[in-house]
Design a protein around this motif. Structure first.
Motif, PDB file in Angstrom:
ATOM      1  N   ASN A  52      -1.562  86.310  17.809  1.00 12.87           N
ATOM      2  CA  ASN A  52      -0.508  85.313  18.039  1.00 12.87           C
ATOM      3  C   ASN A  52       0.116  84.837  16.733  1.00 12.87           C
ATOM      4  O   ASN A  52       0.454  83.653  16.571  1.00 12.87           O
ATOM      5  N   THR A  53       0.279  85.751  15.802  1.00 12.96           N
ATOM      6  CA  THR A  53       0.948  85.438  14.543  1.00 12.96           C
ATOM      7  C   THR A  53       1.655  86.682  14.048  1.00 12.96           C
ATOM      8  O   THR A  53       1.181  87.802  14.267  1.00 12.96           O
ATOM      9  N   PRO A  88       1.211  80.736  28.354  1.00 12.32           N
ATOM     10  CA  PRO A  88       2.424  81.330  27.790  1.00 12.32           C
ATOM     11  C   PRO A  88       2.618  80.968  26.320  1.00 12.32           C
ATOM     12  O   PRO A  88       2.101  79.958  25.826  1.00 12.32           O
ATOM     13  N   LEU A  89       3.403  81.812  25.658  1.00 13.56           N
ATOM     14  CA  LEU A  89       3.741  81.617  24.252  1.00 13.56           C
ATOM     15  C   LEU A  89       5.255  81.573  24.099  1.00 13.56           C
ATOM     16  O   LEU A  89       5.994  82.159  24.896  1.00 13.56           O
ATOM     17  N   PHE A 178      10.528  83.630  11.738  1.00 14.23           N
ATOM     18  CA  PHE A 178       9.917  84.034  13.008  1.00 14.23           C
ATOM     19  C   PHE A 178       8.627  83.238  13.199  1.00 14.23           C
ATOM     20  O   PHE A 178       7.856  83.061  12.249  1.00 14.23           O
ATOM     21  N   SER A 179       8.369  82.789  14.426  1.00 14.17           N
ATOM     22  CA  SER A 179       7.119  82.074  14.671  1.00 14.17           C
ATOM     23  C   SER A 179       6.681  82.248  16.118  1.00 14.17           C
ATOM     24  O   SER A 179       7.484  82.577  16.996  1.00 14.17           O
ATOM     25  N   GLN A 187       2.980  74.088  19.337  1.00 17.38           N
ATOM     26  CA  GLN A 187       2.225  74.154  18.088  1.00 17.38           C
ATOM     27  C   GLN A 187       1.871  75.615  17.787  1.00 17.38           C
ATOM     28  O   GLN A 187       1.881  76.468  18.682  1.00 17.38           O
ATOM     29  N   ALA A 188       1.553  75.889  16.527  1.00 16.83           N
ATOM     30  CA  ALA A 188       1.225  77.255  16.126  1.00 16.83           C
ATOM     31  C   ALA A 188       0.120  77.823  17.009  1.00 16.83           C
ATOM     32  O   ALA A 188      -0.890  77.158  17.273  1.00 16.83           O
ATOM     33  N   ALA A 189       0.308  79.071  17.474  1.00 14.96           N
ATOM     34  CA  ALA A 189      -0.596  79.657  18.468  1.00 14.96           C
ATOM     35  C   ALA A 189      -1.658  80.572  17.870  1.00 14.96           C
ATOM     36  O   ALA A 189      -2.480  81.118  18.613  1.00 14.96           O
ATOM     37  N   ALA A 190      -1.666  80.754  16.570  1.00 15.99           N
ATOM     38  CA  ALA A 190      -2.579  81.722  15.946  1.00 15.99           C
ATOM     39  C   ALA A 190      -4.027  81.445  16.321  1.00 15.99           C
ATOM     40  O   ALA A 190      -4.475  80.299  16.334  1.00 15.99           O
ATOM     41  N   ARG A 191      -4.756  82.534  16.652  1.00 12.09           N
ATOM     42  CA  ARG A 191      -6.170  82.415  16.976  1.00 12.09           C
ATOM     43  C   ARG A 191      -6.893  83.674  16.523  1.00 12.09           C
ATOM     44  O   ARG A 191      -6.279  84.728  16.320  1.00 12.09           O
ATOM     45  N   VAL A 192      -8.208  83.571  16.363  1.00 12.93           N
ATOM     46  CA  VAL A 192      -9.038  84.688  15.895  1.00 12.93           C
ATOM     47  C   VAL A 192      -9.671  85.395  17.083  1.00 12.93           C
ATOM     48  O   VAL A 192     -10.111  84.753  18.045  1.00 12.93           O
ATOM     49  N   ALA A 193      -9.705  86.743  17.016  1.00 13.16           N
ATOM     50  CA  ALA A 193     -10.383  87.543  18.041  1.00 13.16           C
ATOM     51  C   ALA A 193     -11.093  88.705  17.364  1.00 13.16           C
ATOM     52  O   ALA A 193     -10.710  89.143  16.265  1.00 13.16           O
TER      53      ALA A 193
END
Length: 429
Positions: A52-53, A88-89, A178-179, A187-193
């Motif tokens: 998500n980034t 959703p994003l 771009f975001s 809010q920023a959607a970045a997450r770790v997987a």
């Protein structure tokens, strides 16, 4: 193993290979490091990645870049892997002026199910609302809906750039705007997987790892309707001994990479795919593209005629010299741009050469055009002896190779397969 069981295992590999290749690409191209939040994992061997980034290439790709097979040498890549499991994003895109750009949305079965960009949503600043199949609700009126068929999505974007410092800097400024945001609070959607694999390994996968990755991807991304019989084939393959599955994997992967694509539109050229938004039941073609051309978009956005043989059907090889002649007024018909790129057959990558030229197209500086307006391109390993041919030289490796002619926003003559592609002629030795 009975012959019918072996054939069923081969077919199961062929049909599920896109899931594995997409998982591999996620591991290879999802970022290890977030610009503000640091590394996803504790060390270089970690398989943790940021989702998500966006990540953006800052230069055109060269032979040093090995993550993406059959890469283009025309655009900067914009890349993101979406996880829609938490809702959703929203993707924010800046005003792109007059520049060509596109975001292609691929599901885990490699179907390019949606697009945003110059051709489809225009070049104005915009917000894209991306949701999965389980989401219910109302899309905000000021956003463009992107409905994904599964929980995982690959965005592979392209932004046209001139290979000079000034234009690269202009595109870098656009890239920074771009975001990807959570729809619920913007809010920023970045997450770790955990991607659970080393995506840099492009050789035939190990059977046990292949099984695990396919099952994990499938659980989050339902098979397309056309794959209604694929589950039974896969379950049958899971019952075979691991060495037999390994054998099938090796044979399928080797065939997909080494078999020459015969010419189907003349002159040595073929159109390996004519997809718009989904593959349907073209399972062999889907697997071949996943292995060799992953990330390819539908033909209305870009067409990719390929030449693996000359006009007489002989495989292309750098031991020979070739000429490709576009007659006057008969160049590729596009609304954006076109380019011709050469790749080594053994690994589907760009080829080192003494002039650092990997493609030729309508934007290439310094080409020599014939007096009547025609264009002759010399494709060979050694530098041509004639100055005119050196100006139009597309270096080839001293080994088997293939060509890809990229047509961005092709016109109707290409889409209707009425365009006469010029023959790829091999010189007498």
């Amino acid at each position: 193993m009975k012959r019918d069981d072996l054939e069923a295992t081969h077919e199961a590999v062929l049909r599920t290979l896109p899931l594995f290749e997409m998982a591999r690409m996620r591991a290879a191209t999802a970022p290890r490091r977030h610009p503000q939040r640091g590394f996803a994992g504790p060390d270089a061997a970690s398989t943790l990645r940021w989702l998500n980034t966006f990540t953006h290439s800052k230069r055109l790709l060269t032979p040093r870049d090995r993550e993406v097979v059959t890469p283009n040498n025309d655009t900067l890549y914009t890349n993101a892997w979406l996880d829609l499991s938490e809702g959703p994003l929203v993707i924010e895109v800046p005003d792109m002026g007059e520049r060509y750009w596109t975001l292609g949305f691929l599901d885990m079965w490699t179907n390019p199910f949606a697009y945003a960009g110059r051709r489809t949503t225009g070049n104005r600043a915009q917000r894209l609302f991306v949701h999965g199949p389980q989401w219910t609700g109302t899309v905000p009126e000021d956003m463009v809906e992107i409905a994904a068929p599964g929980g995982d999505v690959w965005i592979i974007g392209r932004i046209l750039v001139d290979d000079d410092a000034a234009d690269l800097a202009r595109v870098a400024q656009l890239q920074q705007q771009f975001s990807i945001l959570r729809a619920q609070d913007l809010q920023a959607a970045a997450r770790v997987a955990d991607t659970q694999m080393d995506g840099r390994k492009t050789e035939t996968p190990e059977a046990h790892a292949y099984r695990a990755m396919v099952d994990a991807a499938w659980a989050r991304n339902p098979a397309p309707q056309e794959d209604h019989d694929t589950p039974s084939l896969w379950h049958r393959a899971l019952r075979v001994a691991e060495p037999r599955l390994q054998q099938a994997l090796g044979e399928v992967c080797q065939a997909l990479r080494e078999d020459a694509q015969p010419s189907d539109i003349g002159g040595g050229w073929s159109v390996p795919m004519a997809i718009r938004t989904d593959w349907g039941r073209q399972f062999a073609l889907r697997a071949r593209v996943a292995r060799n051309l992953i990330g390819a978009l539908g033909i209305e956005e870009a067409m990719y005629p390929v030449a693996e043989v000359d006009h007489q059907g002989r495989p292309l090889d750098g031991a020979h010299r070739y000429t490709l002649c576009f007659p006057p007024g008969a160049g590729p018909q596009v609304d954006a741009f076109w380019s011709l790129t050469v790749y080594r057959k053994s690994d589907c990558l760009l080829v080192d050469n003494p002039i650092d030229r990997y493609s030729i197209g309508d934007r290439t500086q310094g080409l020599h055009w014939d007096a009547d307006g025609g264009l002759r391109i010399a494709i060979q390993h050694a530098a041509p002896s004639e100055p005119r041919d050196r100006a139009n030289w597309l270096p080839a490796p001293p080994e088997p190779f293939y060509l890809t002619l990229r047509l961005y926003q092709p016109r109707q003559a290409h889409l209707d397969f009425l365009y006469a592609y010029p023959p790829l002629v091999r010189h007498a030795d």
